[in-house]
Design a protein around this motif. Sequence first.
Motif, PDB file in Angstrom:
ATOM      1  N   ALA A  30      23.980 -33.566  16.428  1.00  6.16           N
ATOM      2  CA  ALA A  30      23.343 -33.269  15.143  1.00  6.16           C
ATOM      3  C   ALA A  30      24.305 -33.512  13.984  1.00  6.16           C
ATOM      4  O   ALA A  30      23.909 -34.042  12.937  1.00  6.16           O
ATOM      5  CB  ALA A  30      22.830 -31.830  15.131  1.00  6.16           C
ATOM      6  N   LEU A  31      25.562 -33.145  14.161  1.00 10.20           N
ATOM      7  CA  LEU A  31      26.555 -33.394  13.114  1.00 10.20           C
ATOM      8  C   LEU A  31      26.772 -34.887  12.890  1.00 10.20           C
ATOM      9  O   LEU A  31      27.133 -35.310  11.797  1.00 10.20           O
ATOM     10  CB  LEU A  31      27.882 -32.712  13.468  1.00 10.20           C
ATOM     11  N   ARG A  32      26.519 -35.675  13.914  1.00 12.18           N
ATOM     12  CA  ARG A  32      26.623 -37.135  13.804  1.00 12.18           C
ATOM     13  C   ARG A  32      25.336 -37.764  13.285  1.00 12.18           C
ATOM     14  O   ARG A  32      25.237 -38.975  13.163  1.00 12.18           O
ATOM     15  CB  ARG A  32      26.991 -37.740  15.157  1.00 12.18           C
ATOM     16  N   GLY A  33      24.317 -36.934  13.004  1.00 11.59           N
ATOM     17  CA  GLY A  33      23.098 -37.425  12.389  1.00 11.59           C
ATOM     18  C   GLY A  33      21.869 -37.488  13.267  1.00 11.59           C
ATOM     19  O   GLY A  33      20.794 -37.830  12.805  1.00 11.59           O
ATOM     20  N   ARG A  34      21.992 -37.160  14.545  1.00 10.17           N
ATOM     21  CA  ARG A  34      20.818 -37.211  15.424  1.00 10.17           C
ATOM     22  C   ARG A  34      19.899 -36.034  15.121  1.00 10.17           C
ATOM     23  O   ARG A  34      20.346 -34.910  14.968  1.00 10.17           O
ATOM     24  CB  ARG A  34      21.240 -37.167  16.877  1.00 10.17           C
ATOM     25  N   ARG A  35      18.606 -36.298  15.073  1.00  5.69           N
ATOM     26  CA  ARG A  35      17.618 -35.264  14.839  1.00  5.69           C
ATOM     27  C   ARG A  35      16.562 -35.315  15.931  1.00  5.69           C
ATOM     28  O   ARG A  35      16.285 -36.372  16.489  1.00  5.69           O
ATOM     29  CB  ARG A  35      16.948 -35.413  13.462  1.00  5.69           C
ATOM     30  N   TYR A  36      15.981 -34.179  16.203  1.00  6.18           N
ATOM     31  CA  TYR A  36      14.970 -34.054  17.234  1.00  6.18           C
ATOM     32  C   TYR A  36      13.610 -33.834  16.600  1.00  6.18           C
ATOM     33  O   TYR A  36      13.500 -33.228  15.542  1.00  6.18           O
ATOM     34  CB  TYR A  36      15.309 -32.898  18.185  1.00  6.18           C
ATOM     35  N   VAL A  37      12.588 -34.304  17.244  1.00  9.32           N
ATOM     36  CA  VAL A  37      11.217 -34.193  16.758  1.00  9.32           C
ATOM     37  C   VAL A  37      10.457 -33.271  17.708  1.00  9.32           C
ATOM     38  O   VAL A  37      10.554 -33.408  18.935  1.00  9.32           O
ATOM     39  CB  VAL A  37      10.528 -35.576  16.694  1.00  9.32           C
ATOM     40  N   ALA A  38       9.718 -32.322  17.133  1.00  3.45           N
ATOM     41  CA  ALA A  38       8.912 -31.414  17.955  1.00  3.45           C
ATOM     42  C   ALA A  38       7.819 -32.207  18.657  1.00  3.45           C
ATOM     43  O   ALA A  38       7.189 -33.071  18.061  1.00  3.45           O
ATOM     44  CB  ALA A  38       8.314 -30.323  17.094  1.00  3.45           C
ATOM     45  N   ARG A  39       7.608 -31.894  19.909  1.00  2.70           N
ATOM     46  CA  ARG A  39       6.529 -32.520  20.675  1.00  2.70           C
ATOM     47  C   ARG A  39       5.564 -31.444  21.126  1.00  2.70           C
ATOM     48  O   ARG A  39       5.956 -30.347  21.450  1.00  2.70           O
ATOM     49  CB  ARG A  39       7.088 -33.226  21.917  1.00  2.70           C
TER      50      ARG A  39
ATOM     51  N   HIS B 222       8.069 -31.512  11.745  1.00  4.86           N
ATOM     52  CA  HIS B 222       9.015 -32.264  12.569  1.00  4.86           C
ATOM     53  C   HIS B 222      10.448 -32.123  12.079  1.00  4.86           C
ATOM     54  O   HIS B 222      11.359 -32.645  12.700  1.00  4.86           O
ATOM     55  CB  HIS B 222       8.612 -33.747  12.610  1.00  4.86           C
ATOM     56  N   ARG B 223      10.649 -31.443  10.963  1.00  7.20           N
ATOM     57  CA  ARG B 223      12.006 -31.243  10.448  1.00  7.20           C
ATOM     58  C   ARG B 223      12.554 -29.916  10.971  1.00  7.20           C
ATOM     59  O   ARG B 223      11.829 -29.018  11.339  1.00  7.20           O
ATOM     60  CB  ARG B 223      11.999 -31.237   8.928  1.00  7.20           C
ATOM     61  N   ASN B 224      13.854 -29.828  10.953  1.00  7.73           N
ATOM     62  CA  ASN B 224      14.551 -28.588  11.316  1.00  7.73           C
ATOM     63  C   ASN B 224      14.222 -28.121  12.730  1.00  7.73           C
ATOM     64  O   ASN B 224      14.025 -26.940  12.972  1.00  7.73           O
ATOM     65  CB  ASN B 224      14.242 -27.480  10.317  1.00  7.73           C
ATOM     66  N   VAL B 225      14.149 -29.061  13.641  1.00  7.08           N
ATOM     67  CA  VAL B 225      13.842 -28.741  15.035  1.00  7.08           C
ATOM     68  C   VAL B 225      15.145 -28.610  15.812  1.00  7.08           C
ATOM     69  O   VAL B 225      16.011 -29.479  15.737  1.00  7.08           O
ATOM     70  CB  VAL B 225      12.959 -29.837  15.668  1.00  7.08           C
ATOM     71  N   ALA B 226      15.251 -27.526  16.530  1.00  4.80           N
ATOM     72  CA  ALA B 226      16.390 -27.333  17.423  1.00  4.80           C
ATOM     73  C   ALA B 226      15.906 -27.596  18.845  1.00  4.80           C
ATOM     74  O   ALA B 226      14.944 -26.974  19.301  1.00  4.80           O
ATOM     75  CB  ALA B 226      16.929 -25.916  17.287  1.00  4.80           C
ATOM     76  N   PRO B 227      16.542 -28.508  19.556  1.00  6.02           N
ATOM     77  CA  PRO B 227      16.095 -28.845  20.915  1.00  6.02           C
ATOM     78  C   PRO B 227      16.441 -27.747  21.916  1.00  6.02           C
ATOM     79  O   PRO B 227      17.267 -26.869  21.632  1.00  6.02           O
ATOM     80  CB  PRO B 227      16.882 -30.128  21.212  1.00  6.02           C
TER      81      PRO B 227
END
Length: 128
Positions: A118-127, A7-12
């Motif tokens: 992302a620079l503001r801290g938002r991260r995406y989770v793989a689904r 779930h880390r390093n996910v690019a939407p």
Amino acid sequence: MAVPDPHRNVAPPGWPREVRPPDTPDWERTAASWLLDLCPPDYRRYAGLRKHVVVLARFAVLHVEAGQAACRRGLSEARADLGQVAGAEVVDAAIATFQLEEARLLAVRRGVGLVEEALRGRRYVARL
């Protein structure tokens, strides 16, 4: 050895290919380089933009949005403005060019917005 978290390093979807996914090595450097490429060349002179990538991202968002507004205006005025100086075939080609640029900028705006988030801290989770 730690097990990699899927779930880390996910690019939407819509993440720019030129920018590494968040939290990977040098991802902010690749973001800064890509953002500077989107902006007017003079932006490279400002140390504050190069030093504070999240600020650069905000400048890039506004720059891209200005381009989108210019395309919309160009499309709305093309026939009246260009019809006086060019034939219908040339005007149609200009309109097609505005439409292509509008579509390109839509994708760029999505990408620059995702990078800013992302620079503001938002991260995406793989689904799945």
